[in-house]
Design a protein around this motif. Structure first.
Motif, PDB file in Angstrom:
ATOM      1  N   ILE A 247    -145.365 -34.646  28.206  1.00 54.42           N
ATOM      2  CA  ILE A 247    -145.764 -33.239  28.184  1.00 54.42           C
ATOM      3  C   ILE A 247    -144.659 -32.457  27.480  1.00 54.42           C
ATOM      4  O   ILE A 247    -143.493 -32.855  27.518  1.00 54.42           O
ATOM      5  CB  ILE A 247    -145.978 -32.733  29.636  1.00 54.42           C
ATOM      6  N   SER A 248    -145.001 -31.364  26.811  1.00 58.09           N
ATOM      7  CA  SER A 248    -143.985 -30.530  26.168  1.00 58.09           C
ATOM      8  C   SER A 248    -143.345 -29.612  27.202  1.00 58.09           C
ATOM      9  O   SER A 248    -143.867 -29.420  28.297  1.00 58.09           O
ATOM     10  CB  SER A 248    -144.597 -29.701  25.040  1.00 58.09           C
ATOM     11  N   GLU A 251    -145.693 -26.655  27.958  1.00 55.83           N
ATOM     12  CA  GLU A 251    -146.818 -27.078  28.796  1.00 55.83           C
ATOM     13  C   GLU A 251    -146.369 -27.306  30.231  1.00 55.83           C
ATOM     14  O   GLU A 251    -147.070 -26.934  31.188  1.00 55.83           O
ATOM     15  CB  GLU A 251    -147.437 -28.357  28.237  1.00 55.83           C
ATOM     16  N   GLU A 254    -145.819 -23.967  31.970  1.00 59.84           N
ATOM     17  CA  GLU A 254    -147.097 -23.345  32.318  1.00 59.84           C
ATOM     18  C   GLU A 254    -147.677 -23.995  33.576  1.00 59.84           C
ATOM     19  O   GLU A 254    -148.159 -23.306  34.491  1.00 59.84           O
ATOM     20  CB  GLU A 254    -148.077 -23.495  31.151  1.00 59.84           C
ATOM     21  N   ARG A 281    -154.402 -29.911  35.575  1.00 59.49           N
ATOM     22  CA  ARG A 281    -153.904 -28.894  34.667  1.00 59.49           C
ATOM     23  C   ARG A 281    -155.020 -27.965  34.275  1.00 59.49           C
ATOM     24  O   ARG A 281    -156.150 -28.337  34.251  1.00 59.49           O
ATOM     25  CB  ARG A 281    -153.326 -29.525  33.415  1.00 59.49           C
TER      26      ARG A 281
END
Length: 281
Positions: A247-248, A251, A254, A281
């Motif tokens: 995951i970044s 992201e 968030e 998510r």
């Protein structure tokens, strides 16, 4: 004039040392103590007496004072929290303690050559692998110097993007109007680095200076190096983090904020964990 000459001489000496050692395969370990203070004005619930606030703050202190080890060479580093025994009754209570227990930081890896950043993180038992580029810093040299242990250090300042959750976040029952405005995710930082250890590394996600960063001042958090062990022959293995769903950073932030809001709602209602175990998510 005399002071300027002395300062110039010190600079020349340090950069001479840096030039000589630059050809060496510099590697080693740096030990850091990280401390974060609490905003006591917004601490606890309305009406909570000062003795109760103090007891909870004392319990949280153990969680907010951590020791880390940075294992580094010229191109790579891994930043790991040093394990320590939990103090009896040191868990604290309330929303902030629940948040810290369910949002767990893992090892941080930086590769200067390919500009990559990796970190293992966990939300309510769900493992993630943050995969992103290392942050960029536009460092400004202040001209100030000071001694940290045996190392002459130079001060640099800059602005960085503030990632992750903050232990000084608002109480779950504060009014929304007290919240910072959307997009206020920048923080001013000041660091001290030493060219005597010519690696462009530092604690956490800090890097980008002509020497190892020994001290960081970021908001209510201070990170200070307490010991350095340099090695010339024996090489430490720098293990690249690999566990968790990729995951970044954006992201992950968030997702973290979403789960924290769910946890706030549950906390208000006296409930438990957010639904989905952090995996949705």
């Amino acid at each position: 004039m005399k002071k300027a000459f002395i300062k110039y001489s010190v600079l020349c000496l340090i950069f001479f040392i840096s030039h000589v050692t630059n050809s060496q395969d510099f590697q080693g370990k740096a030990y850091y103590m990280s401390k974060t203070t609490i905003d006591m004005a917004n601490f606890g619930r309305p009406g909570m007496d000062e003795d109760m606030k103090k007891r909870i703050a004392d319990r949280l202190k153990n969680a907010l004072e951590k020791t880390f080890i940075l294992t580094f060479n010229k191109s790579e580093s891994i930043y790991e929290e040093e394990e320590k025994l939990e103090a009896p009754g040191g868990g604290g209570s309330g929303f902030r303690t629940m948040m810290m227990g369910n949002f767990v930081d893992g090892n941080q890896y930086k590769n200067i050559k390919d500009q990559s950043f990796l970190q293992e993180r966990e939300i309510f038992g769900k493992k993630f692998l943050i995969k992103d580029s290392i942050p960029s810093f536009e460092w400004r040299m202040t001209g100030e110097t000071k001694q940290i242990g045996q190392y002459t250090c130079f001060k640099a300042s800059g602005i960085k993007v503030k990632y992750g959750l903050d232990v000084n976040t608002r109480r779950p029952n504060q009014d929304d109007e007290e919240q910072p405005e959307e997009g206020q995710n920048m923080v001013e930082v000041a660091v001290w680095y030493t060219p005597q250890i010519p690696v462009s590394q530092g604690p956490s996600d800090y890097w980008g200076l002509p020497g190892l960063i020994l001290e960081v001042n970021e908001g209510r958090t201070t990170i200070l190096c307490s010991k350095i062990v340099l090695k010339s022959d024996e090489k430490d293995t720098i293990k690249v983090p690999s566990k968790g769903k990729e995951i970044s950073r954006a992201e992950f932030d968030e997702l973290s904020k979403k789960k924290m809001e769910e946890m706030r709602e549950n906390f208000r209602r006296g409930g438990g964990r957010p639904g989905g175990g952090g995996g949705r998510r």
